[in-house]
Design an enzyme around this catalytic site. Structure first.
Site, PDB file in Angstrom:
ATOM      1  N   ASP A  90       0.860  -1.174   0.000  1.00  0.00           N
ATOM      2  CA  ASP A  90       0.000   0.000   0.000  1.00  0.00           C
ATOM      3  C   ASP A  90       0.906   1.236   0.000  1.00  0.00           C
ATOM      4  O   ASP A  90       2.046   1.188   0.450  1.00  0.00           O
ATOM      5  CB  ASP A  90      -0.917  -0.037   1.223  1.00  0.00           C
ATOM      6  CG  ASP A  90      -2.120   0.880   1.039  1.00  0.00           C
ATOM      7  OD1 ASP A  90      -2.210   1.538  -0.022  1.00  0.00           O
ATOM      8  OD2 ASP A  90      -2.953   0.955   1.949  1.00  0.00           O
ATOM      9  N   SER A  91       0.364   2.339  -0.503  1.00  0.00           N
ATOM     10  CA  SER A  91       1.188   3.514  -0.787  1.00  0.00           C
ATOM     11  C   SER A  91       1.496   4.376   0.430  1.00  0.00           C
ATOM     12  O   SER A  91       2.385   5.210   0.397  1.00  0.00           O
ATOM     13  CB  SER A  91       0.458   4.394  -1.789  1.00  0.00           C
ATOM     14  OG  SER A  91      -0.772   4.840  -1.213  1.00  0.00           O
ATOM     15  N   GLY A  92       0.711   4.197   1.505  1.00  0.00           N
ATOM     16  CA  GLY A  92       0.872   5.062   2.671  1.00  0.00           C
ATOM     17  C   GLY A  92      -0.115   6.216   2.688  1.00  0.00           C
ATOM     18  O   GLY A  92      -0.217   6.927   3.693  1.00  0.00           O
ATOM     19  N   GLY A  93      -0.855   6.396   1.594  1.00  0.00           N
ATOM     20  CA  GLY A  93      -1.850   7.472   1.553  1.00  0.00           C
ATOM     21  C   GLY A  93      -2.845   7.356   2.704  1.00  0.00           C
ATOM     22  O   GLY A  93      -3.049   8.300   3.473  1.00  0.00           O
ATOM     23  N   PHE A  94      -3.437   6.182   2.822  1.00  0.00           N
ATOM     24  CA  PHE A  94      -4.427   5.945   3.871  1.00  0.00           C
ATOM     25  C   PHE A  94      -3.855   6.258   5.258  1.00  0.00           C
ATOM     26  O   PHE A  94      -4.505   6.892   6.083  1.00  0.00           O
ATOM     27  CB  PHE A  94      -4.895   4.488   3.807  1.00  0.00           C
ATOM     28  CG  PHE A  94      -5.940   4.120   4.827  1.00  0.00           C
ATOM     29  CD1 PHE A  94      -7.286   4.251   4.548  1.00  0.00           C
ATOM     30  CD2 PHE A  94      -5.567   3.623   6.075  1.00  0.00           C
ATOM     31  CE1 PHE A  94      -8.258   3.902   5.487  1.00  0.00           C
ATOM     32  CE2 PHE A  94      -6.521   3.276   7.021  1.00  0.00           C
ATOM     33  CZ  PHE A  94      -7.874   3.416   6.721  1.00  0.00           C
ATOM     34  N   ASP A 144      -2.830   8.070  -2.734  1.00  0.00           N
ATOM     35  CA  ASP A 144      -4.155   8.679  -2.881  1.00  0.00           C
ATOM     36  C   ASP A 144      -4.518   9.542  -1.683  1.00  0.00           C
ATOM     37  O   ASP A 144      -3.846   9.504  -0.653  1.00  0.00           O
ATOM     38  CB  ASP A 144      -5.222   7.590  -3.077  1.00  0.00           C
ATOM     39  CG  ASP A 144      -5.270   6.611  -1.904  1.00  0.00           C
ATOM     40  OD1 ASP A 144      -4.227   6.439  -1.220  1.00  0.00           O
ATOM     41  OD2 ASP A 144      -6.323   6.017  -1.659  1.00  0.00           O
ATOM     42  N   GLN A 186     -11.331   6.970  -5.516  1.00  0.00           N
ATOM     43  CA  GLN A 186     -11.959   7.575  -4.341  1.00  0.00           C
ATOM     44  C   GLN A 186     -13.299   8.187  -4.774  1.00  0.00           C
ATOM     45  O   GLN A 186     -13.734   7.985  -5.909  1.00  0.00           O
ATOM     46  CB  GLN A 186     -11.032   8.633  -3.733  1.00  0.00           C
ATOM     47  CG  GLN A 186      -9.765   8.058  -3.104  1.00  0.00           C
ATOM     48  CD  GLN A 186     -10.023   7.272  -1.814  1.00  0.00           C
ATOM     49  OE1 GLN A 186     -11.114   7.325  -1.234  1.00  0.00           O
ATOM     50  NE2 GLN A 186      -9.025   6.498  -1.393  1.00  0.00           N
ATOM     51  N   GLY A 213     -11.356   4.287   0.051  1.00  0.00           N
ATOM     52  CA  GLY A 213     -12.372   5.049   0.769  1.00  0.00           C
ATOM     53  C   GLY A 213     -13.512   4.183   1.260  1.00  0.00           C
ATOM     54  O   GLY A 213     -14.584   4.669   1.596  1.00  0.00           O
ATOM     55  N   ASP A 263      -8.009  -7.458   1.129  1.00  0.00           N
ATOM     56  CA  ASP A 263      -7.104  -7.553   2.270  1.00  0.00           C
ATOM     57  C   ASP A 263      -7.846  -7.057   3.479  1.00  0.00           C
ATOM     58  O   ASP A 263      -8.723  -6.186   3.370  1.00  0.00           O
ATOM     59  CB  ASP A 263      -5.865  -6.671   2.068  1.00  0.00           C
ATOM     60  CG  ASP A 263      -6.156  -5.213   2.360  1.00  0.00           C
ATOM     61  OD1 ASP A 263      -6.785  -4.551   1.493  1.00  0.00           O
ATOM     62  OD2 ASP A 263      -5.813  -4.729   3.449  1.00  0.00           O
ATOM     63  N   CYS A 301     -12.127 -28.315   9.553  1.00  0.00           N
ATOM     64  CA  CYS A 301     -10.984 -27.482   9.178  1.00  0.00           C
ATOM     65  C   CYS A 301      -9.675 -28.269   9.268  1.00  0.00           C
ATOM     66  O   CYS A 301      -9.464 -29.036  10.201  1.00  0.00           O
ATOM     67  CB  CYS A 301     -10.924 -26.251  10.087  1.00  0.00           C
ATOM     68  SG  CYS A 301      -9.540 -25.162   9.717  1.00  0.00           S
ATOM     69  N   CYS A 303      -6.612 -26.793   9.289  1.00  0.00           N
ATOM     70  CA  CYS A 303      -5.507 -25.887   9.621  1.00  0.00           C
ATOM     71  C   CYS A 303      -4.657 -26.447  10.755  1.00  0.00           C
ATOM     72  O   CYS A 303      -5.064 -27.367  11.464  1.00  0.00           O
ATOM     73  CB  CYS A 303      -6.023 -24.493   9.978  1.00  0.00           C
ATOM     74  SG  CYS A 303      -6.596 -24.286  11.669  1.00  0.00           S
ATOM     75  N   CYS A 306      -6.505 -26.474  14.105  1.00  0.00           N
ATOM     76  CA  CYS A 306      -7.636 -27.388  14.293  1.00  0.00           C
ATOM     77  C   CYS A 306      -7.222 -28.849  14.319  1.00  0.00           C
ATOM     78  O   CYS A 306      -7.924 -29.676  14.893  1.00  0.00           O
ATOM     79  CB  CYS A 306      -8.694 -27.154  13.219  1.00  0.00           C
ATOM     80  SG  CYS A 306      -9.647 -25.650  13.549  1.00  0.00           S
ATOM     81  N   HIS A 332      -5.905 -20.208  12.441  1.00  0.00           N
ATOM     82  CA  HIS A 332      -7.231 -20.684  11.994  1.00  0.00           C
ATOM     83  C   HIS A 332      -7.963 -19.615  11.186  1.00  0.00           C
ATOM     84  O   HIS A 332      -8.491 -19.898  10.109  1.00  0.00           O
ATOM     85  CB  HIS A 332      -8.097 -21.110  13.176  1.00  0.00           C
ATOM     86  CG  HIS A 332      -9.503 -21.387  12.746  1.00  0.00           C
ATOM     87  ND1 HIS A 332      -9.884 -22.575  12.156  1.00  0.00           N
ATOM     88  CD2 HIS A 332     -10.601 -20.593  12.719  1.00  0.00           C
ATOM     89  CE1 HIS A 332     -11.153 -22.509  11.807  1.00  0.00           C
ATOM     90  NE2 HIS A 332     -11.622 -21.327  12.146  1.00  0.00           N
TER      91      HIS A 332
END
Lengths: 379, 379
Positions: A90-94, A144, A186, A213, A263, A301, A303, A306, A332
């Site tokens: 991620d760009s760091g904008g957020f 952004d 956005q 956004g 994500d 499951c 995993c 589990c 899990h």
């Protein structure tokens, strides 16, 4: 680069394949979040065992600590953290707009103070792309302007103007070898702004498009609305990424709305409070009801949590603050998200996604606790 | 049950093999500490990969949480925590005397208040053995009176009297199938008391003997003195266990003094503060010197932390409080202890332990930080 293999006849769900320089990603895909260079509580072996195809890293956090120089000296983020598969950064904008104390929004970026030590820093399209180039991520995001969901129309308009201008600047920066760059749309809940932003970014020719956004504290209907407003204006032949989302049921609904990549910090975040995701909803492993419940979190499951461990044991570990407890619930939950996406891919491929979606949503009981944790989740 | 395979010609070091109902343990052995049913930060797979032969559990802690009923319902501690190899359980004597608020020492045990919720509880030889029977541990420890190292002669004498009487009561309790029971010698730094206690316990015929009342905050010379005072009175053909010890250098010295079994919280405890054990001493991984040091913690180490991860990455993880950081230092430190014991066994077998001991001690620089952490370590 992106191959659209199949589209669901009854929804907008898509089966795809995204090829990066470090490997192929089957979509729809969930990307575990490794903000600071580690998917919280998990190690790379556990991530590989659960079928992780790609993880996230964050430009803002990693440039503060350990710093660009260290990761550059290590030979990039993959080498630094020992992850062989693709990484999206991620760009760091957020983060600049949500975590840092902003001093001044300027034409070519933002002057802000670090949320850690108050030091004065500057991040804009040029800087964000330069850092992502040094991180050598496989997919870089444009820088952004991500305004809060309480923004006025005027603020939303200004954010979209900046997002468009900065996207264009990002587009012109040099990239790491083989690095893909995704634009971020956005516009908040404003139909016209979403359309305008999407069209402008589309004309710039990115390798994929994200809906930004969302997951900024707004109620669920607004999330779906923003996605539904934006999706029709995104190119069908390129991957679409819904940033920072969501619960298991939301992921199913977002896939049905034509999104390919996701994500979310939820699987590992709620694990640290003892909340486990199951196909029937989230459960609190600390609950007294599990005191002598020797079944695994989920019977079916496979995993690593589990197979050997019971709810009773995990409950005990969480109650006495043993790290193994939150580790195993993190395993899990992450596997649950990844397996959900794998099942979705299978069902789209088989043409039975509609049935899967109906059954999943009917069986899945969202809990207030999880939704409120989501509202506070940073991207 | 215990086979003495070889004795070092130049010291009291012994190579042995202890057979329990759940497998054979090669001695000298280090036993990772899983007080509450989990070796802190590690999972069973990691423990198996690093060659762990036996782990510890604690009667006091496990009987408070999750409680005897839960572990009994699970089918014992092995089943509850998913550990296939032997488990030694401490009796809870040390914890009652160090953690709990004692209300009254009675003839057949101690009335005390839980350190967690203040509830009034009673633990004595009968109760401690009954709980350990339910835990189904492979080696149970007798319930002893473990006084602080600041005790007066009169207090030490009383503690030894009680320890002897309670050991005899423990001896007469029923056991789990195949369960071995070890006596614990008390007596502080008092030669006569140590001898008296050891002889009395020896006459009761336990399956092994522990030296207790060490690692209770006393300086290192007193630890060695207590061990040297006690060892000559322990039967040569049975295993000897030094409780709660020690640093790597101390383990080498204790092996040289004829001890076979060791447990210590240090490897995982100091890991959580970023301290790693190497063959040259302890180092703080958080140190600025490691900022861009891309070597593993120890070049020649084959542990899961040293194969993929650099000091620079581990330093970063510790600095940003990522759980993977303390996990990986815990892995390294535990493996370092286990490998040290494996090397000691090899060298005793080859008749070169004396050389190994000299070289190890000459190269190993103890740090003040680690020693002070040890002084505060509970058993």
């Amino acid at each position: 680069m992106f191959e659209l293999l199949k589209t669901d006849p009854h929804s907008k769900a898509r089966l795809g394949r995204l090829t990066t320089s470090r490997g192929v990603i089957d979509t729809p895909v969930f990307m575990p979040v490794g903000t600071q260079g580690s998917v919280k509580a998990l190690d790379p072996r556990e991530l590989l065992e659960m079928g992780t195809q790609i993880i996230l890293g964050n430009t803002y956090h990693l440039s503060l600590r350990p710093g660009r120089d260290v990761i550059r000296a290590a030979g990039g983020l993959h080498a630094f953290i020992n992850w062989p598969h693709p990484i999206l950064t991620d760009s760091g904008g957020f983060q600049v707009f949500s975590l840092a104390r902003i001093r001044k929004i300027q034409a070519h970026g933002v002057e802000f103070r670090s949320h850690l030590d108050g030091s004065l820093l500057f991040l804009g399209p040029k800087e964000a792309m330069a850092i992502q180039r040094e991180l050598r991520s496989d997919i870089a995001m444009v820088f952004d302007d991500c305004p809060p969901h309480t923004s006025t129309s005027r603020e939303l308009r200004a954010a979209v103007e900046r997002t468009k201008r900065w996207a264009s600047e990002c587009r012109d920066q040099p990239r790491a070898t083989g690095q893909l760059v995704f634009g971020i749309v956005q516009g908040g809940p404003d139909t016209a702004l979403r359309e305008e932003c999407a069209k402008a970014l589309k004309s710039m020719g990115f390798d994929g498009y994200a809906i930004g956004g969302v997951s900024v504290g707004e109620p669920e209907p607004e999330i779906f609305k923003a996605v539904e407003l934006t999706e029709p204006f995104l190119p069908a032949h390129l991957p679409r990424y819904a940033m920072g989302l969501g619960t298991p049921a939301q992921l199913v609904e977002l896939v049905a709305r034509g999104l390919d990549m996701f994500d979310c910090v939820l699987p590992t975040r709620v694990a640290r409070n003892g909340t486990a995701f199951t196909r029937k909803g989230a459960i609190s492993i600390k609950a007294g009801a599990f005191k002598a419940d020797f079944r695994p979190i989920e019977e079916e499951c496979a995993c690593y949590a589990c197979r050997p461990f019971s709810r009773a044991y995990l409950r005990h570990l969480l109650n006495v603050n043993e790290i193994l407890g939150l580790r195993m619930v993190s395993v899990h939950n992450s596997q649950m998200y990844l397996k959900l996406m794998a099942d979705i891919r299978t069902r789209i491929g088989a043409g039975t996604f509609g049935e899967f979606r109906r059954e999943f949503i009917a069986n899945y009981l969202p809990t207030r606790r999880v939704l409120s944790a989501r509202a506070n989740a940073e991207r």
